[in-house]
Design an enzyme around this catalytic site. Structure first.
Site, PDB file in Angstrom:
ATOM      1  N   ARG A 166       0.840  -1.214   0.000  1.00  0.00           N
ATOM      2  CA  ARG A 166       0.000   0.000   0.000  1.00  0.00           C
ATOM      3  C   ARG A 166       0.872   1.260   0.000  1.00  0.00           C
ATOM      4  O   ARG A 166       0.548   2.267  -0.628  1.00  0.00           O
ATOM      5  CB  ARG A 166      -0.940  -0.023   1.212  1.00  0.00           C
ATOM      6  CG  ARG A 166      -1.967   1.075   1.178  1.00  0.00           C
ATOM      7  CD  ARG A 166      -3.026   0.877   2.234  1.00  0.00           C
ATOM      8  NE  ARG A 166      -2.493   0.968   3.581  1.00  0.00           N
ATOM      9  CZ  ARG A 166      -3.206   0.767   4.682  1.00  0.00           C
ATOM     10  NH1 ARG A 166      -4.472   0.422   4.605  1.00  0.00           N
ATOM     11  NH2 ARG A 166      -2.663   0.886   5.874  1.00  0.00           N
ATOM     12  N   LYS A 268      -2.804   6.457   1.656  1.00  0.00           N
ATOM     13  CA  LYS A 268      -2.722   6.900   3.052  1.00  0.00           C
ATOM     14  C   LYS A 268      -1.809   8.121   3.159  1.00  0.00           C
ATOM     15  O   LYS A 268      -0.776   8.110   3.841  1.00  0.00           O
ATOM     16  CB  LYS A 268      -2.218   5.731   3.913  1.00  0.00           C
ATOM     17  CG  LYS A 268      -2.826   5.740   5.301  1.00  0.00           C
ATOM     18  CD  LYS A 268      -2.700   4.400   5.961  1.00  0.00           C
ATOM     19  CE  LYS A 268      -3.006   4.459   7.426  1.00  0.00           C
ATOM     20  NZ  LYS A 268      -4.373   4.874   7.745  1.00  0.00           N
ATOM     21  N   GLU A 304     -16.093   6.200   4.441  1.00  0.00           N
ATOM     22  CA  GLU A 304     -15.440   5.609   5.606  1.00  0.00           C
ATOM     23  C   GLU A 304     -15.515   6.553   6.786  1.00  0.00           C
ATOM     24  O   GLU A 304     -15.890   7.716   6.651  1.00  0.00           O
ATOM     25  CB  GLU A 304     -13.992   5.231   5.286  1.00  0.00           C
ATOM     26  CG  GLU A 304     -13.080   6.386   4.938  1.00  0.00           C
ATOM     27  CD  GLU A 304     -11.662   5.907   4.592  1.00  0.00           C
ATOM     28  OE1 GLU A 304     -11.443   5.588   3.409  1.00  0.00           O
ATOM     29  OE2 GLU A 304     -10.806   5.873   5.479  1.00  0.00           O
TER      30      GLU A 304
HETATM   31  C1  COI Z   1      -4.583   2.890  11.537  1.00  0.00           C
HETATM   32  O1  COI Z   1      -5.619   2.318  11.823  1.00  0.00           O
HETATM   33  O2  COI Z   1      -3.484   2.314  11.624  1.00  0.00           O
HETATM   34  C2  COI Z   1      -4.563   4.253  11.047  1.00  0.00           C
HETATM   35  O3  COI Z   1      -3.632   4.609  10.397  1.00  0.00           O
HETATM   36  C3  COI Z   1      -5.627   5.213  11.411  1.00  0.00           C
HETATM   37  C4  COI Z   1      -5.057   6.363  12.188  1.00  0.00           C
HETATM   38  C5  COI Z   1      -5.906   7.566  12.030  1.00  0.00           C
HETATM   39  C6  COI Z   1      -4.862   6.004  13.619  1.00  0.00           C
END
Ligand code: COI
Length: 422
Positions: A166, A268, A304
């Site tokens: 990813r 991300k 989401e």
């Molecule tokens: C995760 O779940 O690892 C994330 O990156 C979300 C984050 C906003 C804590």
């Protein structure tokens, strides 16, 4: 050239004096100080570049550090200043916050796009040019994965290669080079092992691993940064939501959107997260746990939650929004789909409308941080529906338990998802 004696006991850790005379160092350890002249730094660099010494020099804020020989052992680190911080941890009430652990991993690449020379460094601040791409234009990505301590003491990672892949997709979108899958997984393993004592005891939580990919090189005009930094830090964590394992209360956001078609919602990138803060804060002020976003075009299909994916259950059929560019492809989302199918559930990835959400039997969220979080209520405009009388739904409980049993080693890992770190 300036010369000095470094008086260092074998395997000592911490600040030591640097004296001008001849330079010698034996053993292994971390040597740090705050006021080393350029000549001293140069001398240390050349002195520790010897074949039988693995040495790295790091400037972190005002502090210089040389790590040489093998890294200090866990026992040695345990006698250092960090020990107090560790003994103050309440493992039964970890929550999801940042704790200063022992080491972080750093690896860089220049314009050739090749990452090399990655290594562990004491956890600390990093130095960036004020004109670094990440600071000026948001050229950055992050990942999240976890290491678990099992009952037999073994340490495992969950599907780290999924995060590596990813990151590669995201890096391509953000015009950055990415480490290879092998480099990523190896770096994660090294960081976890170096911070092993921070992994919560079995059943008390996990070690959250946060890889970052940053456009760290200096730019002024809008352009990709000429240097990219890959960094990994870790922190022991427990439950993400203050509700713990109890159901969370969500508000459907109707004014703001998280992502738009053609944007970056499916990767991300750090820029996807700052814009949700305002909405999230206002929802929290009203007593909600978090916010659920709708699509930006029709304003009726689920996307989401700020930090996780969403699933709805109706008549034992599980549905989740399909990935068509605006939704993050969660590793937990993917795993839950596979676990649910393997247990006989029909799972659909499709457009899921907000009306279906309000009519569902059960709703839950998935993510690395949130794991599988049951939803207790949804508020959409002036309507509020509750699910399961305040108790977690049956399907979410079953899937939570199936997934965490694999992660914790309580069930056979027939999928081959876990990797031991040793
Ligand atoms: C995760 O779940 O690892 C994330 O990156 C979300 C984050 C906003 C804590």
């Amino acid at each position: 050239m300036e010369s000095m004696t470094i008086r260092l006991q074998s395997s000592s850790i911490g600040s030591v004096g640097v004296h001008r005379s001849s330079c010698s160092a034996v053993g292994k350890g971390i040597l740090s100080g705050t006021s080393w002249s350029p000549q001293v730094q140069q001398h240390l660099r050349s002195k520790f570049a010897g074949a039988n010494l693995r040495a790295q020099m790091l400037k972190s804020g005002r502090k210089y550090c040389v790590i040489f020989g093998a890294l200090p052992t866990q026992a040695e680190v345990a006698t250092s200043a960090f020990e107090d911080e560790l003994s103050n941890i309440d493992w039964d009430d970890l929550g999801f916050g940042i704790r200063k652990t022992d080491y972080m991993y750093l690896m860089k690449c220049g314009e050739d796009g090749v990452f090399s020379g990655g290594d562990l460094f004491p956890f600390g601040n990093i130095e960036l040019s004020p004109s670094a791409g990440v600071l000026n234009y948001g050229q950055g990505l992050f990942e999240g994965l976890k290491a678990y301590r099992r009952a037999d003491g073994r340490i495992v990672l969950f599907r780290p290669e999924e995060n590596a892949l990813r990151l590669t997709t995201g890096a391509e979108r953000m015009c950055m080079a990415a480490p290879s899958v092998e480099q990523f997984v190896e770096a994660v393993k090294q960081t976890v092992l170096a911070n092993k004592r921070w992994i919560p005891p079995f059943g008390k939580g996990s070690l959250y691993i946060r890889p970052l990919l940053l456009g760290s090189g200096a730019v002024l005009g809008l352009a990709p940064a000429p240097e990219v930094t890959f960094l990994i830090y870790v922190s022991p964590v427990g439950n993400y939501f203050k509700e713990g394992l109890a159901p969370i209360q969500l508000q459907v956001e109707t004014k703001y959107h998280r992502a738009t078609p053609g944007g970056t919602g499916n990767v991300k990138t750090i820029g996807n997260y700052a814009p949700v803060l305002k909405v999230q804060r206002s929802a929290k002020t009203e007593g909600f746990s978090d916010v659920l976003y709708l699509d930006a075009i029709n304003k009726k299909y689920l996307e989401e939650v700020s930090s996780c994916n969403i699933f709805v259950v109706k008549d034992k059929t599980v549905s989740t929004p399909a990935l068509h560019g605006t939704i993050l492809s969660g590793v937990t989302r993917k795993s839950i789909i596979e676990v649910a199918r393997s247990r006989g559930y029909e799972v659909h990835e499709r457009l899921v409308s907000v009306d279906e959400l309000m009519d569902a039997d059960e709703v839950f969220c998935t993510g690395t941080a949130v794991v599988v979080s049951p939803v207790g209520s949804i508020t959409y405009l002036d309507r509020r529906v509750t699910y399961g009388n305040g108790a977690p739904g049956e399907v979410s409980q079953e899937l939570y338990s199936a997934l965490t049993s694999i992660q914790m080693g309580l069930a056979d890992d027939n999928m081959g998802w876990t990797i031991e770190v040793k």
